[in-house]
Scaffold this motif. Structure first.
Motif, PDB file in Angstrom:
ATOM      1  N   VAL A   1      14.705  -3.767 -50.065  1.00  0.00           N
ATOM      2  CA  VAL A   1      13.502  -2.942 -50.095  1.00  0.00           C
ATOM      3  C   VAL A   1      12.528  -3.569 -51.080  1.00  0.00           C
ATOM      4  CG1 VAL A   1      12.544  -0.680 -50.692  1.00  0.00           C
ATOM      5  CG2 VAL A   1      14.750  -0.823 -49.551  1.00  0.00           C
ATOM      6  N   GLU A   2      11.292  -3.753 -50.635  1.00  0.00           N
ATOM      7  CA  GLU A   2      10.232  -4.254 -51.512  1.00  0.00           C
ATOM      8  C   GLU A   2       9.214  -3.139 -51.701  1.00  0.00           C
ATOM      9  OE1 GLU A   2       8.647  -7.944 -50.062  1.00  0.00           O
ATOM     10  OE2 GLU A   2      10.608  -8.929 -50.154  1.00  0.00           O
ATOM     11  N   LEU A   3       8.928  -2.852 -52.959  1.00  0.00           N
ATOM     12  CA  LEU A   3       7.970  -1.806 -53.311  1.00  0.00           C
ATOM     13  C   LEU A   3       6.612  -2.420 -53.625  1.00  0.00           C
ATOM     14  CD1 LEU A   3      10.192   0.249 -55.759  1.00  0.00           C
ATOM     15  CD2 LEU A   3       9.928   0.539 -53.305  1.00  0.00           C
ATOM     16  N   GLU A   4       5.573  -1.638 -53.430  1.00  0.00           N
ATOM     17  CA  GLU A   4       4.224  -2.069 -53.795  1.00  0.00           C
ATOM     18  C   GLU A   4       3.691  -1.106 -54.840  1.00  0.00           C
ATOM     19  OE1 GLU A   4       1.611  -2.875 -50.494  1.00  0.00           O
ATOM     20  OE2 GLU A   4       3.301  -3.540 -49.273  1.00  0.00           O
ATOM     21  N   ASN A   5       3.796  -1.503 -56.099  1.00  0.00           N
ATOM     22  CA  ASN A   5       3.304  -0.720 -57.224  1.00  0.00           C
ATOM     23  C   ASN A   5       2.043  -1.373 -57.782  1.00  0.00           C
ATOM     24  OD1 ASN A   5       5.504   1.056 -57.080  1.00  0.00           O
ATOM     25  ND2 ASN A   5       6.738  -0.252 -58.394  1.00  0.00           N
ATOM     26  N   LEU A   6       1.356  -0.666 -58.647  1.00  0.00           N
ATOM     27  CA  LEU A   6       0.140  -1.223 -59.236  1.00  0.00           C
ATOM     28  C   LEU A   6       0.403  -2.427 -60.131  1.00  0.00           C
ATOM     29  CD1 LEU A   6      -1.878   1.998 -60.092  1.00  0.00           C
ATOM     30  CD2 LEU A   6      -2.320   0.354 -58.282  1.00  0.00           C
ATOM     31  N   GLY A   7       1.426  -2.355 -60.965  1.00  0.00           N
ATOM     32  CA  GLY A   7       1.660  -3.417 -61.929  1.00  0.00           C
ATOM     33  C   GLY A   7       2.699  -4.444 -61.536  1.00  0.00           C
ATOM     34  N   ASP A   8       3.540  -4.104 -60.570  1.00  0.00           N
ATOM     35  CA  ASP A   8       4.587  -5.033 -60.170  1.00  0.00           C
ATOM     36  C   ASP A   8       5.040  -4.693 -58.746  1.00  0.00           C
ATOM     37  OD1 ASP A   8       5.891  -2.637 -60.623  1.00  0.00           O
ATOM     38  OD2 ASP A   8       7.509  -3.499 -61.799  1.00  0.00           O
ATOM     39  N   ASN A   9       5.851  -5.559 -58.182  1.00  0.00           N
ATOM     40  CA  ASN A   9       6.373  -5.355 -56.833  1.00  0.00           C
ATOM     41  C   ASN A   9       7.881  -5.597 -56.838  1.00  0.00           C
ATOM     42  OD1 ASN A   9       3.772  -4.876 -55.794  1.00  0.00           O
ATOM     43  ND2 ASN A   9       3.416  -7.050 -55.550  1.00  0.00           N
TER      44      ASN A   9
END
Length: 94
Positions: free
Chosen positions: A46-54
């Protein structure tokens, strides 16, 4: 990127092989808060898309949790012609 190019890209993506894309209408009552964007790859990553990191998760428990979240979100989505019509309606309103 503005709304129009994003919506056009989504509309054109319906014809990509191997992709099943759903659209969650804005007034749909969901069983889970959508939160940040995530992608599940082969049920193993699973790859997340966050503001500061992924961050990427490969832990089976984490992957299973995101698969369950996806299932809950998918219940509120529309697919195929209905999804394409929603996108086209939004494009027409711009």
């Amino acid at each position: 990127m503005g709304d129009r190019p994003q919506l056009e890209r989504l509309r054109d993506s319906f014809d990509l092989p191997g992709l099943k894309m759903g659209v969650i209408p804005d007034r749909t009552q969901l069983d889970i808060y959508p939160g940040n964007s995530f992608s599940i790859f082969d049920g193993k990553r699973v790859e997340l898309e966050n503001l500061g990191d992924n961050p990427t998760h490969t832990d089976r428990q984490q992957v299973t949790a995101y698969q369950r979240a996806f299932e809950l979100l998918a219940r509120g989505a529309v697919y195929g012609d209905e999804a394409r019509t929603l996108i086209q309606t939004e494009l027409g309103a711009l």
